[in-house]
Design an enzyme around this catalytic site. Structure first.
Site, PDB file in Angstrom:
ATOM      1  CB  ILE A  26      -0.890   0.107   1.197  1.00 53.61           C
ATOM      2  CG1 ILE A  26      -2.009  -1.143   1.223  1.00 53.61           C
ATOM      3  CG2 ILE A  26      -1.593   1.378   1.401  1.00 53.61           C
ATOM      4  CD1 ILE A  26      -2.991  -1.275   2.304  1.00 53.61           C
ATOM      5  CE  LYS A  27       3.786   6.400  -4.245  1.00 50.67           C
ATOM      6  NZ  LYS A  27       3.636   7.778  -3.064  1.00 50.67           N
ATOM      7  CG  PHE A  28       0.322   4.573   3.833  1.00 44.40           C
ATOM      8  CD1 PHE A  28      -0.660   5.105   4.928  1.00 44.40           C
ATOM      9  CD2 PHE A  28       1.071   3.603   4.048  1.00 44.40           C
ATOM     10  CE1 PHE A  28      -1.310   3.997   5.396  1.00 44.40           C
ATOM     11  CE2 PHE A  28       0.572   2.390   4.502  1.00 44.40           C
ATOM     12  CZ  PHE A  28      -0.782   2.609   5.202  1.00 44.40           C
ATOM     13  CD  GLU A 174       0.441   9.134  -3.853  1.00 49.05           C
ATOM     14  OE1 GLU A 174       0.861  10.143  -4.479  1.00 49.05           O
ATOM     15  OE2 GLU A 174       1.383   8.641  -3.114  1.00 49.05           O
TER      16      GLU A 174
END
Length: 287
Positions: A26-28, A174
């Site tokens: 997961i892209k924070f 994101e």
């Protein structure tokens, strides 16, 4: 390892990469940070290499109490507001003075989303080890560590990754980053990422590389900014080349960062608007 470290980066792609040996994280949407737990203190490094500890003192204090000496972690400093990741809050914190940062931290404390271990307290520099091995070391190191330090979720199932991408956008996630299971950690764009973005039309004003196989295009965005795209795929390069072949010869022109050949008006491309915040443009289609 010497401070600062050159960090690994991700190249934007239009869709989720799929294939054997890929893992997905997961892209924070926060502020890229490397946490250094040294012998007696903690330092926080920005992507640029600057020491930004004073802006993220709440994370530094947490790391001082929770991480073993000699640990270096790569990740993202994230701020939540009303249960949602807030990029503007992270940027405001990163740009604030030390006194203002303390005020912001009291109201909106940060979380550190760790995705890699670069130096292990027992094994030393582990950047040369495969991603999956480093991932295992990271999970072990943070197994009993309380918030605000956390491990970024990861999976090797592209179906799960796609579900994350489609369902987590509402809480400020994101996008997704894809990494090779066997890859070591090194500086440069060694990963791939897809991000939530709207597409916009951009006018092509030039290209780099040979006319028969342009490597990238220079575009004018709707707000009049000029940007160099990422490398074109073969079909996109062929379409740009066809336009160049039917146009009058261009001239060489130099911007502040690159040299390109101008092209006659009339060529429009669709680009991912979400990538333009970071100055990167990904062409998805030739109009």
């Amino acid at each position: 390892m010497d401070f600062p470290v050159d960090v690994a980066l991700a190249e934007a792609v239009p869709r989720l990469p799929v294939g054997p040996g890929l893992w997905y994280e997961i892209k924070f949407d926060g502020h890229r940070s490397v946490i250094w737990r040294e012998a007696e203190t903690v330092r926080v490094q920005a992507r640029s290499g600057r020491d930004v500890t004073r802006a993220w003192m709440d994370l530094a204090v947490a790391a001082l109490h929770s991480l073993r000496r000699g640990t270096v972690l790569d990740g993202e400093a994230v701020i939540y507001k009303a249960g949602r990741v807030d990029f503007s809050a992270a940027q405001s914190r990163a740009a604030s003075s030390p006194s203002r940062a303390r005020q912001l931290a009291a109201e909106w404390p940060a979380t550190f989303a760790a995705w890699d271990v670069l130096q292990h307290p027992d094994l030393g520099d582990v950047r040369g080890r495969p991603y999956t091995e480093r991932r295992g070391l990271l999970l072990d190191l943070l197994e009993d560590v309380p918030p605000p330090l956390q491990v970024v979720p990861a999976t090797d199932d592209p179906t799960v990754a796609q579900a994350w991408y489609e369902t987590l956008h509402d809480v400020g996630i994101e996008g997704i980053v894809a990494k090779r299971a066997s890859s070591p950690y090194r500086a440069g764009r060694i990963w791939q990422k897809i991000r939530h973005a709207d597409t916009v039309d951009a006018r092509v004003i030039g290209y780099t590389g040979p006319a028969a196989r342009p490597r990238a295009v220079v575009v004018e965005l709707p707000d009049a900014r000029h940007r160099l795209s990422q490398a074109l795929t073969a079909p996109l390069a062929a379409a740009v080349s066809a336009h160049v072949a039917t146009s009058a010869p261009g001239r060489r022109k130099r911007s502040r960062d690159f040299t390109y050949t101008t092209v006659a008006p009339g060529l429009t491309v669709e680009v991912l608007a979400g990538t333009t915040r970071h100055g990167v443009v990904t062409v998805t289609r030739v109009r």
